[in-house]
Design an enzyme around this catalytic site. Structure first.
Site, PDB file in Angstrom:
ATOM      1  N   SER A 180       0.799  -1.228   0.000  1.00  0.00           N
ATOM      2  CA  SER A 180       0.000   0.000   0.000  1.00  0.00           C
ATOM      3  C   SER A 180       0.827   1.271   0.000  1.00  0.00           C
ATOM      4  O   SER A 180       0.338   2.315  -0.418  1.00  0.00           O
ATOM      5  CB  SER A 180      -0.952  -0.012   1.191  1.00  0.00           C
ATOM      6  OG  SER A 180      -0.247  -0.222   2.391  1.00  0.00           O
ATOM      7  N   HIS A 208      -5.470  -3.288  -2.493  1.00  0.00           N
ATOM      8  CA  HIS A 208      -5.212  -2.207  -3.463  1.00  0.00           C
ATOM      9  C   HIS A 208      -5.214  -2.701  -4.909  1.00  0.00           C
ATOM     10  O   HIS A 208      -4.959  -1.918  -5.826  1.00  0.00           O
ATOM     11  CB  HIS A 208      -3.878  -1.526  -3.149  1.00  0.00           C
ATOM     12  CG  HIS A 208      -3.913  -0.812  -1.832  1.00  0.00           C
ATOM     13  ND1 HIS A 208      -4.298   0.494  -1.695  1.00  0.00           N
ATOM     14  CD2 HIS A 208      -3.660  -1.267  -0.575  1.00  0.00           C
ATOM     15  CE1 HIS A 208      -4.268   0.837  -0.424  1.00  0.00           C
ATOM     16  NE2 HIS A 208      -3.885  -0.222   0.285  1.00  0.00           N
ATOM     17  N   LYS A 239     -11.816   0.523  -1.551  1.00  0.00           N
ATOM     18  CA  LYS A 239     -10.836   1.240  -2.377  1.00  0.00           C
ATOM     19  C   LYS A 239     -11.374   1.311  -3.809  1.00  0.00           C
ATOM     20  O   LYS A 239     -12.241   2.136  -4.088  1.00  0.00           O
ATOM     21  CB  LYS A 239      -9.471   0.599  -2.210  1.00  0.00           C
ATOM     22  CG  LYS A 239      -9.089   0.601  -0.706  1.00  0.00           C
ATOM     23  CD  LYS A 239      -7.713   0.186  -0.421  1.00  0.00           C
ATOM     24  CE  LYS A 239      -7.473  -0.116   1.055  1.00  0.00           C
ATOM     25  NZ  LYS A 239      -7.711   0.993   1.979  1.00  0.00           N
TER      26      LYS A 239
HETATM   27  C1  PLP Z   1      -3.290  -3.533   2.335  1.00  0.00           C
HETATM   28  C2  PLP Z   1      -4.506  -3.128   3.100  1.00  0.00           C
HETATM   29  N1  PLP Z   1      -5.298  -4.083   3.614  1.00  0.00           N
HETATM   30  C3  PLP Z   1      -6.403  -3.775   4.306  1.00  0.00           C
HETATM   31  C4  PLP Z   1      -6.771  -2.468   4.520  1.00  0.00           C
HETATM   32  C5  PLP Z   1      -7.999  -2.167   5.333  1.00  0.00           C
HETATM   33  O1  PLP Z   1      -9.095  -2.033   4.503  1.00  0.00           O
HETATM   34  P1  PLP Z   1     -10.330  -1.135   4.963  1.00  0.00           P
HETATM   35  O2  PLP Z   1      -9.936   0.277   4.698  1.00  0.00           O
HETATM   36  O3  PLP Z   1     -11.454  -1.622   4.117  1.00  0.00           O
HETATM   37  O4  PLP Z   1     -10.544  -1.395   6.415  1.00  0.00           O
HETATM   38  C6  PLP Z   1      -6.007  -1.443   3.987  1.00  0.00           C
HETATM   39  C7  PLP Z   1      -6.439  -0.040   4.213  1.00  0.00           C
HETATM   40  O5  PLP Z   1      -5.780   0.918   4.031  1.00  0.00           O
HETATM   41  C8  PLP Z   1      -4.833  -1.775   3.268  1.00  0.00           C
HETATM   42  O6  PLP Z   1      -4.044  -0.818   2.770  1.00  0.00           O
END
Ligand code: PLP
Length: 388
Positions: A180, A208, A239
């Site tokens: 991310s 992502h 996202k």
């Molecule tokens: C790699 C990754 N997994 C999971 C999440 C969490 O997802 P959510 O925003 O739907 O809670 C994020 C959020 O930024 C993320 O970057």
């Protein structure tokens, strides 16, 4: 004596290190132009990769769902919170992912944390990339399994750690598919080989990448052709799908186990049915408008090349997430403020989100950005200072 007075000391320390976070307030929708504190800026700081968060089709789906199912869910999915929109979305996600089943969580964070803690426990071992998202790390800690962190994308080091895993009951490897903050892709084929060799489960978080990578938009595992070898696929609705929530796709028994054992699923109110309806509408866009993701990735590649030509360090980015690595937190904060002065919102990312000394500006490109917006970014950044 105020027992919370230590908090002010800690906040002051964060301030001195340029690490204190402050929220900005957005007015209006999440689009490529956004209003912050009443000022319009070009927005390079959202994860709305396909430009769907403010799409009229999603808004229509939400309005319809609210008319039929109301807004609040009122209970956890195991009591009365599981509505028809959640069920339809779970079936649609399974169909989209080509898996037997899927399960919708109230966030991607909950999906990761709850799933890992349901898959391993004391007597087990879980392996994670150093740059994994916080939700994967927290899931590892919650599980009370032994946690082994391997250097970023280092399959060799992971192999040597796995070679010592003989005494454990179960082994689990967890990784972001598309990191991310770095914007690079996990070596999923190597990880799948290692999982097979050491009889480990492989969990891949496509947060992502869903909707962006792969011929059908299923993510990096599809892009590398290893989907069948990923046992647990996690994604988020928050996202590219422009909604809110998370999901897990996999076998019927995996989903049945999570319904029984994933604590954020069992002990937390279901997300709004309307959020599920919005995600359903977004999946239709992913399926019927592949040009969105193709154009996004082509533009991202062109932007990365131009940035490198201008002397910027974009690390190993291979995606729509493009970090400009600048080093110190102070430098990143200053640069971000300068860009904002000139009408561009590009957030500074500092420790603990990234390791010490690796602060960056995180450019996040979306389908809503025009060529003109991208040209404005390049022109404003200019050559990297010190690059002559
Ligand atoms: C790699 C990754 N997994 C999971 C999440 C969490 O997802 P959510 O925003 O739907 O809670 C994020 C959020 O930024 C993320 O970057």
């Amino acid at each position: 004596m105020n027992p919370l007075s230590w908090i002010d000391d800690e906040l002051a320390a964060l301030e001195r290190q340029q690490l204190r976070r402050r929220r900005l307030m957005r007015g209006g929708p999440q689009t490529a132009r956004l209003s912050i504190d009443g000022r319009e800026l070009i927005n390079f700081g959202s994860n709305d990769y396909l430009g769907l968060a403010a799409d009229a089709r999603l808004a229509h789906a939400v309005a319809e769902a609210i008319r039929h199912e109301g807004w609040g869910s009122g209970a956890s999915p195991l009591i009365t919170g599981h509505a028809t929109a959640h069920e339809r979305l779970a079936r649609r996600l399974a169909e989209f992912e080509g898996t037997e089943a899927a399960l919708v969580f109230s966030s991607g964070f909950a999906a990761n944390a709850g799933t890992i803690a349901a898959l391993v426990g004391p007597g087990d071992v879980v392996y994670g990339d150093r740059n994994n998202h916080a939700s994967l790390f927290d899931g590892c800690r919650l599980s009370r399994a032994d946690v082994r962190v391997y250097p970023h994308a280092d399959g060799e080091r992971l192999a040597s750690l796995l070679a010592e895993s003989g005494g454990y009951r179960r082994r689990l490897i967890v990784t972001d598919a598309l990191f991310s903050m770095d914007g690079d892709l996990a070596p999923l084929a190597d990880l799948a080989d290692l999982a097979a060799r050491y009889d480990a489960m492989l969990l891949v978080d496509e947060a992502h990448a869903t909707g962006v990578f792969g011929q059908h938009g299923r993510g990096v595992a599809e892009h590398f052709g290893v989907e069948e070898r990923v046992h647990v696929r996690v994604g988020t609705l928050s996202k590219a799908l422009g909604s809110v929530g998370g999901f897990v796709a996999g076998s019927r028994s995996l989903v049945e186990w999570l319904v029984n054992r994933a604590r954020p699923y069992v002990f937390s109110t279901a997300g709004p049915a309307a959020a599920a309806a919005a995600a359903l509408a977004a999946l239709d866009v992913v399926c019927h408008e592949p040009q969105r993701r193709r154009q996004l990735l082509a533009r991202a590649e062109a932007l990365r090349s131009a940035l490198v030509r201008q002397g910027w360090n974009t690390g190993d980015s291979a995606s729509q997430i493009i970090p400009l690595v600048v080093g110190g937190a102070e430098r990143a904060v200053t640069l971000s403020a300068q860009l904002r002065e000139r009408g561009l919102f590009v957030p500074a990312i500092r420790p603990p989100t990234v390791p010490e000394g690796e602060a960056c500006l995180r450019i996040s490109l979306t389908a809503g950005h025009t060529e003109e917006m991208i040209a404005a970014l390049l022109a404003t950044l200019g050559r990297r200072p010190g690059e002559g």
